[in-house]
Design an enzyme around this catalytic site. Sequence first.
Site, PDB file in Angstrom:
ATOM      1  N   GLY A  71      37.226  39.461 -58.389  1.00  0.00           N
ATOM      2  CA  GLY A  71      37.339  40.215 -57.136  1.00  0.00           C
ATOM      3  C   GLY A  71      36.445  39.648 -56.040  1.00  0.00           C
ATOM      4  N   ASP A  72      36.628  40.139 -54.855  1.00  0.00           N
ATOM      5  CA  ASP A  72      35.773  39.844 -53.697  1.00  0.00           C
ATOM      6  C   ASP A  72      36.126  40.936 -52.690  1.00  0.00           C
ATOM      7  OD1 ASP A  72      33.906  37.634 -52.476  1.00  0.00           O
ATOM      8  OD2 ASP A  72      35.339  38.008 -50.884  1.00  0.00           O
ATOM      9  N   THR A  86      26.631  41.986 -59.027  1.00  0.00           N
ATOM     10  CA  THR A  86      26.234  41.222 -57.829  1.00  0.00           C
ATOM     11  C   THR A  86      25.093  41.936 -57.105  1.00  0.00           C
ATOM     12  OG1 THR A  86      28.524  40.494 -57.657  1.00  0.00           O
ATOM     13  CG2 THR A  86      27.103  40.073 -55.768  1.00  0.00           C
ATOM     14  N   SER A  99      30.683  37.665 -64.695  1.00  0.00           N
ATOM     15  CA  SER A  99      32.082  37.309 -64.975  1.00  0.00           C
ATOM     16  C   SER A  99      32.123  36.292 -66.108  1.00  0.00           C
ATOM     17  CB  SER A  99      32.743  36.702 -63.734  1.00  0.00           C
ATOM     18  OG  SER A  99      33.177  37.710 -62.852  1.00  0.00           O
ATOM     19  N   LYS A 106      26.899  27.693 -56.603  1.00  0.00           N
ATOM     20  CA  LYS A 106      26.470  28.962 -57.202  1.00  0.00           C
ATOM     21  C   LYS A 106      26.741  28.980 -58.700  1.00  0.00           C
ATOM     22  CE  LYS A 106      28.071  32.411 -54.908  1.00  0.00           C
ATOM     23  NZ  LYS A 106      28.714  33.612 -54.355  1.00  0.00           N
ATOM     24  N   GLN A 163      30.863  28.375 -53.947  1.00  0.00           N
ATOM     25  CA  GLN A 163      31.009  28.799 -55.339  1.00  0.00           C
ATOM     26  C   GLN A 163      30.665  27.674 -56.325  1.00  0.00           C
ATOM     27  OE1 GLN A 163      32.595  32.152 -55.530  1.00  0.00           O
ATOM     28  NE2 GLN A 163      31.616  32.160 -57.522  1.00  0.00           N
ATOM     29  N   LYS A 197      38.265  29.665 -55.159  1.00  0.00           N
ATOM     30  CA  LYS A 197      38.337  30.923 -54.396  1.00  0.00           C
ATOM     31  C   LYS A 197      39.780  31.086 -53.920  1.00  0.00           C
ATOM     32  CE  LYS A 197      35.589  34.251 -52.889  1.00  0.00           C
ATOM     33  NZ  LYS A 197      34.350  34.805 -53.449  1.00  0.00           N
TER      34      LYS A 197
HETATM   35  P1  NDP Z   1      34.006  45.106 -50.637  1.00  0.00           P
HETATM   36  O1  NDP Z   1      35.369  44.937 -50.132  1.00  0.00           O
HETATM   37  O2  NDP Z   1      33.768  45.974 -51.816  1.00  0.00           O
HETATM   38  O3  NDP Z   1      33.038  45.632 -49.464  1.00  0.00           O
HETATM   39  C1  NDP Z   1      32.882  44.901 -48.290  1.00  0.00           C
HETATM   40  C2  NDP Z   1      32.020  45.707 -47.332  1.00  0.00           C
HETATM   41  O4  NDP Z   1      31.713  44.911 -46.196  1.00  0.00           O
HETATM   42  C3  NDP Z   1      32.711  46.935 -46.805  1.00  0.00           C
HETATM   43  O5  NDP Z   1      31.738  47.895 -46.518  1.00  0.00           O
HETATM   44  C4  NDP Z   1      33.393  46.423 -45.550  1.00  0.00           C
HETATM   45  O6  NDP Z   1      33.680  47.421 -44.593  1.00  0.00           O
HETATM   46  C5  NDP Z   1      32.336  45.480 -45.028  1.00  0.00           C
HETATM   47  N1  NDP Z   1      32.979  44.390 -44.272  1.00  0.00           N
HETATM   48  C6  NDP Z   1      33.919  43.534 -44.721  1.00  0.00           C
HETATM   49  N2  NDP Z   1      34.307  42.687 -43.741  1.00  0.00           N
HETATM   50  C7  NDP Z   1      33.597  43.043 -42.663  1.00  0.00           C
HETATM   51  C8  NDP Z   1      33.549  42.552 -41.342  1.00  0.00           C
HETATM   52  N3  NDP Z   1      34.298  41.510 -40.947  1.00  0.00           N
HETATM   53  N4  NDP Z   1      32.676  43.179 -40.494  1.00  0.00           N
HETATM   54  C9  NDP Z   1      31.910  44.211 -40.906  1.00  0.00           C
HETATM   55  N5  NDP Z   1      31.916  44.715 -42.136  1.00  0.00           N
HETATM   56  C10 NDP Z   1      32.754  44.140 -42.994  1.00  0.00           C
HETATM   57  O7  NDP Z   1      33.445  43.622 -50.897  1.00  0.00           O
HETATM   58  P2  NDP Z   1      32.204  43.164 -51.772  1.00  0.00           P
HETATM   59  O8  NDP Z   1      31.136  44.188 -51.730  1.00  0.00           O
HETATM   60  O9  NDP Z   1      32.738  42.716 -53.072  1.00  0.00           O
HETATM   61  O10 NDP Z   1      31.746  41.836 -51.002  1.00  0.00           O
HETATM   62  C11 NDP Z   1      30.760  41.850 -49.971  1.00  0.00           C
HETATM   63  C12 NDP Z   1      30.187  40.458 -49.797  1.00  0.00           C
HETATM   64  O11 NDP Z   1      29.606  40.016 -51.039  1.00  0.00           O
HETATM   65  C13 NDP Z   1      31.188  39.364 -49.422  1.00  0.00           C
HETATM   66  O12 NDP Z   1      30.542  38.398 -48.621  1.00  0.00           O
HETATM   67  C14 NDP Z   1      31.537  38.747 -50.772  1.00  0.00           C
HETATM   68  O13 NDP Z   1      32.044  37.415 -50.640  1.00  0.00           O
HETATM   69  C15 NDP Z   1      30.172  38.768 -51.415  1.00  0.00           C
HETATM   70  N6  NDP Z   1      30.164  38.652 -52.873  1.00  0.00           N
HETATM   71  C16 NDP Z   1      30.835  39.551 -53.655  1.00  0.00           C
HETATM   72  C17 NDP Z   1      30.805  39.439 -55.018  1.00  0.00           C
HETATM   73  C18 NDP Z   1      31.407  40.467 -55.915  1.00  0.00           C
HETATM   74  O14 NDP Z   1      31.149  40.399 -57.123  1.00  0.00           O
HETATM   75  N7  NDP Z   1      32.171  41.435 -55.407  1.00  0.00           N
HETATM   76  C19 NDP Z   1      30.114  38.307 -55.670  1.00  0.00           C
HETATM   77  C20 NDP Z   1      29.355  37.476 -54.762  1.00  0.00           C
HETATM   78  C21 NDP Z   1      29.420  37.637 -53.420  1.00  0.00           C
HETATM   79  P3  NDP Z   1      35.192  47.951 -44.426  1.00  0.00           P
HETATM   80  O15 NDP Z   1      35.451  48.771 -45.650  1.00  0.00           O
HETATM   81  O16 NDP Z   1      35.191  48.715 -43.166  1.00  0.00           O
HETATM   82  O17 NDP Z   1      36.059  46.715 -44.368  1.00  0.00           O
END
Ligand code: NDP
Length: 453
Positions: free
Chosen positions: A165-166, A209, A385, A114, A111, A126
Site C-alpha cells: 500500500g501507499d 511505518t 512487508s 530504502k 525505494q 512502485k
Molecule cells: P494515507 O493515504 O493513509 O494518508 C495520507 C495522508 O496524507 C492523508 O491524511 C492525506 O489527506 C494526506 N495527503 C495526501 N496527499 C496530500 C496532499 N497532496 N496534500 C496534503 N495532504 C495530503 O497514506 P500513508 O499514510 O500510507 O502515506 C503517507 C506518506 O508516507 C506518503 O508520502 C507515503 O509515500 C509514505 N509512506 C507510506 C508507507 C506505508 O507503509 N503506508 C511506507 C513508507 C512511506 P487526505 O485524506 O485529505 O488526502
Amino acid sequence: MSAFVDEFMAKVKADNPCEPEFHQAVQEVVESLEPVLEKNPKYREAKVLERIAEPERVILFRVPWVDDKGEVQINKGYRVEMNSAIGPYKGGLRFHPSVYLGLLKFLAFEQVFKNSLTTLPMGGGKGGSNFDPKGKSDLEVMRFTQSFMTELSRHIGDRTDIPAGDIGVGGREIGFMFGQYKRIRNEFVGVLTGKGIEFGGSLIRPEATGYGAVYFAAEMLATCDQTLEGKTCLVSGSGNVAQYAIEKILDLGGKPLTFSDSGGYIYDEAGIDREKHAFLLELKNVKRGRVSEYADKYPGAVYTPVDAARDHNPLWAHKADCAFPCATQNEINAKDAHNLISNGVYLVSEGANMPTVPVGVELFVEKKILYGPGKAANAGGVATSGLEQSQNSLRLSWSREEVDARLHGIMKSIHQQCVDAAAAYGMDGNYVAGANIAGFLKVANAMMAQGVV
Ligand code: NDP
C-alpha cells in the site's frame, strides 16, 4: 553544484523531461554519492549510478471500470520496476489524482535505497493510478481495483514483484486486489503485503511505518543522551503513517500536538491523548471523515483550513521539539523549514517520502539538527512487508511482540548504517549522506557482481 553533478543531472533531465520530483530525488542522491564515486572509480566506469537511475522496466496500462451510475470511467495504471539487483521488486501502490509516471519514478528510485537499508533482500519498485478513492463507494473501489489487478497480475508474482500500500491504498484496497489476483492466477501466494490478518497479513504491518519513524527518532535522540519523554511533537497527515506515528509517540512519552489532511490541520495544545487518538482512528478508518470533525468533538482543538494563498503551512510554525511529516512529498517548503528551526524544532523524522524540499534539507543539515530522511526513517513499513513475505514463505505467523521486536531491531540497524556510512566519509551526523551511501553500496556491489544487465 560540481561539474560531475551538473553533467549527470543534465542528462537525467534531458532523458526524463517534465518529471521534477524524479529529478529532485536523483539529484540529492548524486550529490551525496560524489565522494563515494571519487574514491571508487569502478562504480563510475561501470556506470552503476546511471543504471540505477533508469528503471529496469515500466508498465503502463488502461484501467476501465464502471461507476455506481453505470458510467464507464478510465484511469491510468502504472508499475515501475526500478531495480532487482538485491531481490524481487518491492514497493507500494499509490492511488491519488496527482499520480503520473514521474512521481512513481521518484518513489521507485527512493525505494531502491530504502529497501537496501532494511537489511532484507528486496529490490525497488512502485506503482499506482491516478484514481481517487476519496468519495467513492466500496463497490466502486472494488470494481476499480479488480480492473487494475486484472492487468497488473500479468507482471507481478511472489518471486518477481510484490506490491504493497501507499497513499490511497490501505487494507480495503489490498484485500480486493489480493482476491482478484487469486481468482485470476488460481494461486494463494504472498504476492501483496499489507494483507488482512486472516489471509496472510502480518501483525504490526499497519503500524510499522509510523512506529518505525518514531523508533528512528528515538535512536537519533539517544545519540545526544535524550529520549522522547515529554517532547512536544508536530505530526502532519492523518493516514496510515501519521496515525501510528502518533500512537508510538504516546507510547514513548511524547506529546503529539497536530495532524492534518488535504483540507486543513488540527492543533490541540492540550495534546492528543489515547482517547482522542482512538477517535481519530475511527474518524479516518471507519467513517472516512475529515480532520475538521475532531475540532467539533474536542472544542479545545483548533482547526485551520488550507489557504492556497499562504506561502507556508502554519502547522510547521508552532513551537515544538520534534516534527514528523507524514503526509506527502514536498510538504515542508523553504519557509516551513525556517519556521521549524526558529520555533525550536531540533529533530525531524520523515514518515512521508521526500516531504522536505531541497533547500529545507540543506538548512536542516547546515543547522545540524537531528534530521532523519524518509528513505531511512520510514523504511520500517517496507521492512515489515519483508517480514510478512518471510512469514508467508514459512507458512507461519509471528506474534505482535516478535514482529515489533524485529522492526525495532531493523530501525536500530538502519540508524547505525547511516551513522557509520556518514562517518566513513567524514560527514558525521549527516543522515542524508549516510542513508544514500549505505543504501547505494549494497545495490552497487550486487550490480557489479551481476555484470551489465
Ligand atoms: P494515507 O493515504 O493513509 O494518508 C495520507 C495522508 O496524507 C492523508 O491524511 C492525506 O489527506 C494526506 N495527503 C495526501 N496527499 C496530500 C496532499 N497532496 N496534500 C496534503 N495532504 C495530503 O497514506 P500513508 O499514510 O500510507 O502515506 C503517507 C506518506 O508516507 C506518503 O508520502 C507515503 O509515500 C509514505 N509512506 C507510506 C508507507 C506505508 O507503509 N503506508 C511506507 C513508507 C512511506 P487526505 O485524506 O485529505 O488526502
